[in-house]
Each structure stands twice: as structure tokens, then as C-alpha cells.
Design a protein around this motif. Structure first.
Motif, PDB file in Angstrom:
ATOM      1  N   ASP A  87      80.271  77.556 109.322  1.00 29.22           N
ATOM      2  CA  ASP A  87      80.471  76.912 110.625  1.00 29.22           C
ATOM      3  C   ASP A  87      79.836  75.527 110.706  1.00 29.22           C
ATOM      4  OD1 ASP A  87      81.882  79.062 111.780  1.00 29.22           O
ATOM      5  OD2 ASP A  87      80.003  80.125 112.149  1.00 29.22           O
ATOM      6  N   ARG A  89      76.492  74.895 110.223  1.00 25.83           N
ATOM      7  CA  ARG A  89      75.071  74.915 110.580  1.00 25.83           C
ATOM      8  C   ARG A  89      74.220  74.642 109.344  1.00 25.83           C
ATOM      9  NH1 ARG A  89      76.959  79.499 113.177  1.00 25.83           N
ATOM     10  NH2 ARG A  89      76.910  79.440 115.469  1.00 25.83           N
ATOM     11  N   SER A 125      73.133  73.224 115.388  1.00 20.10           N
ATOM     12  CA  SER A 125      74.496  72.952 115.847  1.00 20.10           C
ATOM     13  C   SER A 125      75.521  73.245 114.762  1.00 20.10           C
ATOM     14  CB  SER A 125      74.618  71.496 116.292  1.00 20.10           C
ATOM     15  OG  SER A 125      74.377  70.616 115.203  1.00 20.10           O
ATOM     16  N   THR A 126      76.715  73.636 115.193  1.00 21.06           N
ATOM     17  CA  THR A 126      77.849  73.813 114.281  1.00 21.06           C
ATOM     18  C   THR A 126      78.623  72.498 114.187  1.00 21.06           C
ATOM     19  OG1 THR A 126      79.373  74.465 116.030  1.00 21.06           O
ATOM     20  CG2 THR A 126      78.044  76.218 115.016  1.00 21.06           C
ATOM     21  N   ASP A 129      80.164  71.940 117.474  1.00 18.75           N
ATOM     22  CA  ASP A 129      79.173  71.460 118.443  1.00 18.75           C
ATOM     23  C   ASP A 129      78.941  69.964 118.282  1.00 18.75           C
ATOM     24  OD1 ASP A 129      78.736  74.047 119.419  1.00 18.75           O
ATOM     25  OD2 ASP A 129      77.078  74.410 118.017  1.00 18.75           O
ATOM     26  N   ARG A 130      78.803  69.537 117.051  1.00 23.26           N
ATOM     27  CA  ARG A 130      78.497  68.127 116.795  1.00 23.26           C
ATOM     28  C   ARG A 130      79.657  67.223 117.193  1.00 23.26           C
ATOM     29  NH1 ARG A 130      76.041  70.722 112.461  1.00 23.26           N
ATOM     30  NH2 ARG A 130      77.616  70.183 110.899  1.00 23.26           N
ATOM     31  N   ARG A 132      81.702  67.810 119.653  1.00 22.73           N
ATOM     32  CA  ARG A 132      81.641  67.716 121.122  1.00 22.73           C
ATOM     33  C   ARG A 132      80.539  66.759 121.559  1.00 22.73           C
ATOM     34  NH1 ARG A 132      83.046  73.285 120.761  1.00 22.73           N
ATOM     35  NH2 ARG A 132      80.862  73.908 120.654  1.00 22.73           N
ATOM     36  N   ILE A 133      79.386  66.831 120.870  1.00 24.35           N
ATOM     37  CA  ILE A 133      78.281  65.920 121.190  1.00 24.35           C
ATOM     38  C   ILE A 133      78.706  64.473 120.949  1.00 24.35           C
ATOM     39  CG2 ILE A 133      75.986  65.152 120.440  1.00 24.35           C
ATOM     40  CD1 ILE A 133      75.353  68.126 119.861  1.00 24.35           C
TER      41      ILE A 133
END
Length: 397
Positions: A87, A89, A125-126, A129-130, A132-133
Motif C-alpha cells: 500500500d 507504507r 501514510s499510504t 494518502d500521500r 490526497r495530501i
């Protein structure tokens, strides 16, 4: 061989250091009138000069220093990717930070790792996630950029801070790392990367109204933009760095005073004879190390070595504020020249300025680690709080 306790030649240590008030940074450029004498570096097989070693950590120092002699290869992007699960991480943050500290990263790996080391991306973070950030932060960044770009001439006439900051930034960016092709301006032609430096610094002044812009920030941003090659990503990595370093640029200079005082205390602990000399020479304000600390050795090394040093420091593998142990290591390497030449404040400023581009980075990191391990918890207790309590990696140690 196990290092042993050794008393310095003088009979008793000098009084504990006190840092006097300061109002401005020392001069940026001073010429020297002597030949620098290169002293031998520390090694694990010696008793480390005239240091007063701490028995509790000497054995650990001897054992851990083997990392430097092994010369592990630089961490590459392929190896970085091997630290990620399916994922995306990071599965072993401690190992990544250790590799960054002992080996450094190549520029492709830095582009992936620096956002973690500087707190832009959470370690847990996945990949999703990154992304989206990045999307959210990119929109936020361009919002700050639009604010200053949309200031009208009429507004600017009534906005003195805006005019002053814009003028200082414009002057500083064209003088920042111009010898590097990435930032060079040839025959007066426009360099878009210099424009990006300006845009990011102006946007930061609108992100952090209280601090705005101070000389030295362009030095810190330049390698970040060079590595990241992306305007928004570079901005947020710079924000993460400034979260830790903002107090260096406060008008009251309390952040710098705190670090210089801690440096004085570390020298007092680790090399009392050198500290005694500096006390007699009225150098206990340690202003000769001001530039080292203000911009974390940015002007003391070639560009590639600066980024290598920052890999090690930003990993916080041993502790925050490890740069202070690097300062002690460099001073200790030149202690014989300093003491035998009876250098006082003005001469110390010239001498330290002339060390620029002449410091052996590998030796400095090696010796700084030894000093850290010899000092142990007593040495860590002398360090200032980590930049208003900020610790990029507090959840992953």
C-alpha cells in the motif's frame, strides 16, 4: 581498544559558560592572515584527544563507529521502494533513518524521502494518502501564491512590509547559488528556477505573516527546490523545515542564543581545555559559529555535501539538534591551531570563515557521532528543546 578517562592538562575546568547579549550576526566574509593547520581527526583507536570521556557510553561509541568504516552505499530509489509495503507504507522508518544518517540518499531517493524527514508526509501514510495530501496542499499553496500576486499597486503603496519583503527576496534569490547551473543567470537571461525561489519565499511570507522573510531563508530553500523539482512540494518541505528552524530567524535571537549557549556547554563538557582557551579569549558567545547554525552549514560545503549532511541531520537518527555535535567535532579537529595561535574573537571569526569548503564532512559526521555517544544522556540534556517541541519523527522512533 576501549577509550579510557583522561584529564586535560589544566588542573580544573573553567567556570560554566554564559552567553552574553547579541544584537546582530557576525560578518559573512572575513579574510585570514595565516595558513590553517589541519589537525588529525578523531578515530576509535585513540583516546579522543583531550576529551573527558564518559565510561557509560564509551563502549557503545566504539561499537557503533563501525558503521562509518563500512562505507555502506548511498540509499537509492530502488532501495527506498523496498522499504514500502503493497500500500506504499514505510515498513521500517528506523532503518530508513539509519541509512539516511550513515549513507545518505541519492537525489531520486531524496525526492521520495525528504517529505517524510521534513514532516510533509506522515510515516504511516499510504501512497493513496500521500496523493490526497499532495492534492490538498497543492491547492492551498497556490492560494497563498495568488494572495501576493493579486496585490495591486495601490495596495502595495500602503503595505510597507509587503514592499520590503518583496524587495529583499528579489535581491537575495539572484545571489543564491548562482554558480549552480540550476540557478545560474547567463547574460542577464531569466532563469525560471530563480523565479520559483522568489515565488516560494513570497508565498511563505503570506503563509507565515509574523515571520515573513529573513536573509538566509533562500539558502535553506535552494537545495530543497533543487531536489524536489516541484514548486508546491518544495514549499511544504520548506514549511516543515521552518517549523523546526523558525526561531533561528526571530528578531529577539532567542533561538540562536539558546543553541550557541548549548554549544558552549557541550565544548565545556567534551573539551575543557579548548573551552578554557575560548573563555580567556572572550569567545564564549560562540559567534564564530553563528553562520554554521543559522543555515545548518549551507555555505560551508559543496552543494552535494550539503544535501548529504542534511540527510543525516534531518533523519534525527541520534537526536534532534545533532548539528551542535557537528559544530563541536569541527572545532575539536582544529583545536591545536586555535589554541597554539591564541586566536581571539576577531581571529576566530576569520579562521572559521576560512574553513568554508575545507571541512571533511565524513570525518565531521564520524567524530560528531563519537562525541554524542561519549557525552551520553548528560550531553543530550545540554541541548536546547527541539525547536519549540517540534519533532518530525516523534511517532516513529
Amino acid at each position: 581498544a576501549r577509550p579510557h578517562k583522561q584529564r586535560p592538562p589544566h588542573q580544573r575546568p573553567c567556570s560554566p559558560p554564559e552567553l552574553p547579549e547579541a544584537h546582530e550576526a557576525p560578518p559573512q566574509s572575513l579574510s585570514s592572515g595565516w595558513a590553517v593547520r589541519q589537525d588529525e581527526s578523531l578515530s576509535a583507536s585513540t583516546s579522543v584527544g583531550n576529551f573527558e570521556l564518559l565510561e557509560t557510553c564509551a563502549a557503545d561509541a566504539t561499537r557503533e563507529v563501525k558503521h562509518w568504516h563500512a562505507h555502506p552505499p548511498t540509499l537509492t530509489l530502488d532501495e527506498w521502494n523496498s522499504f514500502l509495503d503493497a500500500d506504499g507504507r514505510v515498513v521500517d522508518a528506523r532503518a530508513v533513518k539509519s541509512r539516511a544518517f550513515y549513507s545518505g540518499l541519492d537525489n531520486e531517493a531524496r525526492r521520495a524521502a525528504w517529505p517524510f524527514l521534513l514532516g510533509y508526509f506522515p510515516w504511516e501514510s499510504t501512497s493513496a494518502d500521500r496523493q490526497r495530501i499532495r492534492d490538498t496542499k497543492r491547492e492551498e499553496y497556490f492560494g497563498y501564491k495568488a494572495q501576493w500576486q493579486n496585490v495591486t499597486e495601490a495596495q502595495a503603496r500602503r503595505y510597507s512590509k509587503y514592499r520590503e519583503r518583496k524587495s529583499r527576496i528579489k535581491k537575495d534569490v539572484v545571489r543564491t547559488d548562482g554558480r549552480l547551473p540550476f540557478y545560474s543567470i547567463v547574460d542577464g537571461r531569466r532563469n525560471l528556477n530563480v523565479d520559483l525561489l522568489r515565488d516560494i519565499l513570497m508565498s511563505y511570507a503570506f503563509y507565515n505573516f509574523d515571520l515573513g522573510y529573513c536573509q538566509g531563508m533562500s539558502d535553506l530553500l535552494s537545495p530543497i527546490l533543487f531536489v524536489m523539482r516541484d514548486e508546491a512540494d518544495a514549499f511544504w518541505c520548506f514549511v516543515g523545515l521552518m517549523e523546526v528552524m523558525e526561531s533561528n530567524f526571530h528578531r529577539d535571537q532567542n533561538g540562536m542564543h539558546s543553541q550557541l549557549l548549548s554549544l558552549s556547554k557541550l565544548v565545556h563538557m567534551l573539551d575543557p581545555q579548548l573551552h578554557c582557551h575560548l573563555e580567556k579569549a572572550d569567545c564564549l558567545n560562540f559567534f564564530f559559529c553563528y553562520r554554521w547554525i543559522l543555515i545548518i552549514f549551507k555555505r560551508e560545503f559543496e552543494y552535494s555535501k550539503v544535501t548529504r549532511l542534511w540527510d543525516a541531520l534531518w533523519s534525527q537518527h541520534l537526536c534532534p539538534n545533532f548539528h551542535l555535535f557537528v559544530c563541536v567535532a569541527v572545532l575539536q579537529q582544529h583545536r591545536n591551531t586555535i589554541i597554539s595561535n591564541h586566536l581571539e574573537l576577531d581571529a576566530m571569526l576569520r579562521f572559521v570563515n576560512d574553513l568554508s569548503r575545507k571541512i571533511d564532512l565524513d570525518a565531521a559526521l564520524h567524530d560528531a557521532e563519537m562525541l554524542f555517544r561519549f557525552a551520553g544522556e548528560a550531553g543530550v540534556a545540554l541541548l536546547p528543546p527541539s525547536a519549540a517541541g517540534t519533532d518530525w519523527n516523534s511517532g516513529q522512533n
